[in-house]
Design a protein around this motif. Sequence first.
Motif, mmCIF file in Angstrom:
data_model
loop_
_atom_site.group_PDB
_atom_site.id
_atom_site.type_symbol
_atom_site.label_atom_id
_atom_site.label_comp_id
_atom_site.label_asym_id
_atom_site.label_seq_id
_atom_site.Cartn_x
_atom_site.Cartn_y
_atom_site.Cartn_z
ATOM 1 N N GLN A 188 0.844 -1.214 0.058
ATOM 2 C CA GLN A 188 0.237 0.028 0.038
ATOM 3 C C GLN A 188 0.880 1.398 -0.018
ATOM 4 O O GLN A 188 1.478 1.565 1.045
ATOM 5 N N VAL A 189 0.872 1.828 -0.950
ATOM 6 C CA VAL A 189 2.012 2.976 -1.295
ATOM 7 C C VAL A 189 1.461 4.357 -0.429
ATOM 8 O O VAL A 189 0.104 4.489 -0.623
ATOM 9 N N ALA A 190 2.310 4.814 0.222
ATOM 10 C CA ALA A 190 1.936 6.173 0.833
ATOM 11 C C ALA A 190 2.687 7.517 0.327
ATOM 12 O O ALA A 190 1.685 8.327 0.211
ATOM 13 N N TRP A 191 3.619 7.090 -0.195
ATOM 14 C CA TRP A 191 4.229 8.121 -1.015
ATOM 15 C C TRP A 191 5.040 7.921 -2.076
ATOM 16 O O TRP A 191 5.602 6.908 -2.147
ATOM 17 N N SER A 192 5.129 8.823 -3.271
ATOM 18 C CA SER A 192 5.755 8.371 -4.284
ATOM 19 C C SER A 192 6.557 10.012 -4.334
ATOM 20 O O SER A 192 6.495 10.755 -3.634
ATOM 21 N N THR A 193 7.309 10.062 -5.619
ATOM 22 C CA THR A 193 8.082 10.861 -6.055
ATOM 23 C C THR A 193 8.103 11.355 -7.290
ATOM 24 O O THR A 193 7.736 10.364 -8.230
ATOM 25 N N LEU A 194 8.584 12.421 -7.987
ATOM 26 C CA LEU A 194 9.014 12.632 -9.365
ATOM 27 C C LEU A 194 10.406 12.874 -9.505
ATOM 28 O O LEU A 194 11.017 13.870 -8.981
ATOM 29 N N ASN A 195 10.998 12.022 -10.453
ATOM 30 C CA ASN A 195 12.514 12.498 -10.814
ATOM 31 C C ASN A 195 12.468 12.858 -12.311
ATOM 32 O O ASN A 195 11.291 12.739 -13.012
ATOM 33 N N TYR A 196 13.560 12.971 -12.996
ATOM 34 C CA TYR A 196 13.698 13.573 -14.177
ATOM 35 C C TYR A 196 13.056 12.411 -15.043
ATOM 36 O O TYR A 196 12.367 12.707 -16.228
ATOM 37 N N LYS A 197 13.312 11.231 -14.895
ATOM 38 C CA LYS A 197 13.166 9.879 -15.619
ATOM 39 C C LYS A 197 11.364 9.766 -15.798
ATOM 40 O O LYS A 197 11.035 9.379 -16.622
ATOM 41 N N ASP A 198 10.882 10.119 -14.450
ATOM 42 C CA ASP A 198 9.456 10.085 -14.353
ATOM 43 C C ASP A 198 8.963 11.284 -15.310
ATOM 44 O O ASP A 198 7.777 10.899 -16.104
ATOM 45 N N GLY A 199 9.591 12.233 -15.566
ATOM 46 C CA GLY A 199 9.076 13.423 -16.117
ATOM 47 C C GLY A 199 9.156 13.038 -17.650
ATOM 48 O O GLY A 199 8.146 13.099 -18.915
ATOM 49 N N LEU A 200 10.335 12.200 -18.091
ATOM 50 C CA LEU A 200 10.278 11.519 -19.411
ATOM 51 C C LEU A 200 9.255 10.440 -19.774
ATOM 52 O O LEU A 200 8.777 10.568 -20.853
ATOM 53 N N ALA A 201 9.136 9.439 -18.615
ATOM 54 C CA ALA A 201 7.890 8.532 -18.916
ATOM 55 C C ALA A 201 6.527 9.322 -19.284
ATOM 56 O O ALA A 201 5.645 8.908 -19.996
ATOM 57 N N ILE A 202 6.193 10.436 -18.173
ATOM 58 C CA ILE A 202 4.991 11.006 -18.144
ATOM 59 C C ILE A 202 4.831 11.443 -19.475
ATOM 60 O O ILE A 202 3.610 11.500 -20.269
ATOM 61 N N THR A 203 5.613 12.465 -20.270
ATOM 62 C CA THR A 203 5.557 13.064 -21.210
ATOM 63 C C THR A 203 5.578 12.332 -22.284
ATOM 64 O O THR A 203 5.329 12.927 -23.452
ATOM 65 N N GLY A 204 6.446 11.325 -22.557
ATOM 66 C CA GLY A 204 6.893 10.458 -23.740
ATOM 67 C C GLY A 204 7.984 11.109 -24.397
ATOM 68 O O GLY A 204 8.160 10.807 -25.623
ATOM 69 N N GLN A 205 8.599 12.207 -23.952
ATOM 70 C CA GLN A 205 9.823 12.672 -24.464
ATOM 71 C C GLN A 205 10.905 11.832 -24.904
ATOM 72 O O GLN A 205 11.707 12.313 -25.598
ATOM 73 N N SER A 206 11.005 10.784 -24.043
ATOM 74 C CA SER A 206 11.988 9.957 -24.142
ATOM 75 C C SER A 206 11.370 8.372 -24.143
ATOM 76 O O SER A 206 10.645 8.234 -23.252
ATOM 77 N N PRO A 207 12.010 7.436 -24.885
ATOM 78 C CA PRO A 207 11.340 5.981 -24.832
ATOM 79 C C PRO A 207 11.575 5.300 -23.707
ATOM 80 O O PRO A 207 12.161 4.326 -23.786
ATOM 81 N N VAL A 208 11.247 5.770 -22.325
ATOM 82 C CA VAL A 208 11.645 5.372 -21.232
ATOM 83 C C VAL A 208 10.609 4.004 -20.862
ATOM 84 O O VAL A 208 10.979 2.994 -20.418
#
Length: 333
Positions: free
Chosen positions: A36-56
């Motif tokens: 059961q996740v309580a907290w997550s975070t955003l890293n640069y790689k997450d930004g790439l994944a969310i936006t699709g700017q790089s094939p993460v």
Amino acid sequence: MFKALLINKTDDAGYHCALTELDEAQWPVTGDVTVQVAWSTLNYKDGLAITGQSPVVRSFPMVPGIDFAGTVTASSHPRWTVGDEVLLNGFGVGENHWGGLAQMARVKGDWLVALPAGLSARDAMAVGTAGYTAMLCVMALQRHWTDNGMAPGSGEVLVTGANGGVGSVAIALLAGLGHTVVASTGRPQEADYLKSLGATEVIDRANLSAPGKPLQKERWIGVVDSVGSHTLANACATTRYAGAVAACGLAQGMDLPASVAPFILRGVTLYGIDSVMAPMAKREAAWAALANTLDRQQLASITREIGLADAVAAGADILAGKVRGRLVVNVNA
């Protein structure tokens, strides 16, 4: 049912990421521990994944999020029992396996680290992969300095990409160990913030980001670089004899337009820092060191909290250089 960010790629809608509700039966990968996740975070790689700017992201649909911290709710793994507090970084989670930007996660128990004593789940995600990577860099430099007789205060240490998550934590860690830290950033208006973390000087990233000579004036005993490309090449070219550079990122680019001159004429060492597949013993050592050494007030000063619904827009902001320090995601907000 649980809430999650979900990335899909279809012929009709193209690549898109949105907040949705999922059922546990939809999990495409069977792990042996449910958290059961309580907290997550955003890293640069997450930004790439969310936006699709790089094939993460390697397969679809995908829940992004390379980090999470929470509590075990089910386990068939011998190491973990219900109620254990755990965290996870890397191992392809959020890329190849459904990740932590969700209220629930099912993963392999071999990927989990016990939440260190004295570190809350929120603090662990304020650190996140960025801070954990910064600690891996600092540990590599510390070992190098010990082997080469370089004590804290014996020279300046450069941190590039200083306003980012890796850079901010690296400054705080290095300054706390007694090193003289110089921060390189493209946002000079953040100089006061960087100095509050322990930087003694702030320089414009333009000093390092353009093509430079193979060998330049010696300055640094060590470098933490999250930028790559010409910045990394110039960092190597300006590192002092027998100094070291820890490279962990590619914000400027994944190329390295450098020469062998710093390595064969000055004995400079270039350490590649991988946080994704690092061995468990190294992970646990890094997290224990973070729990014991990182100033909680400084950590709070570099951290901003957002909700799960805010993470899509924040992913684009991180790539645009609009985010200072660390973003923690309250997945239940």
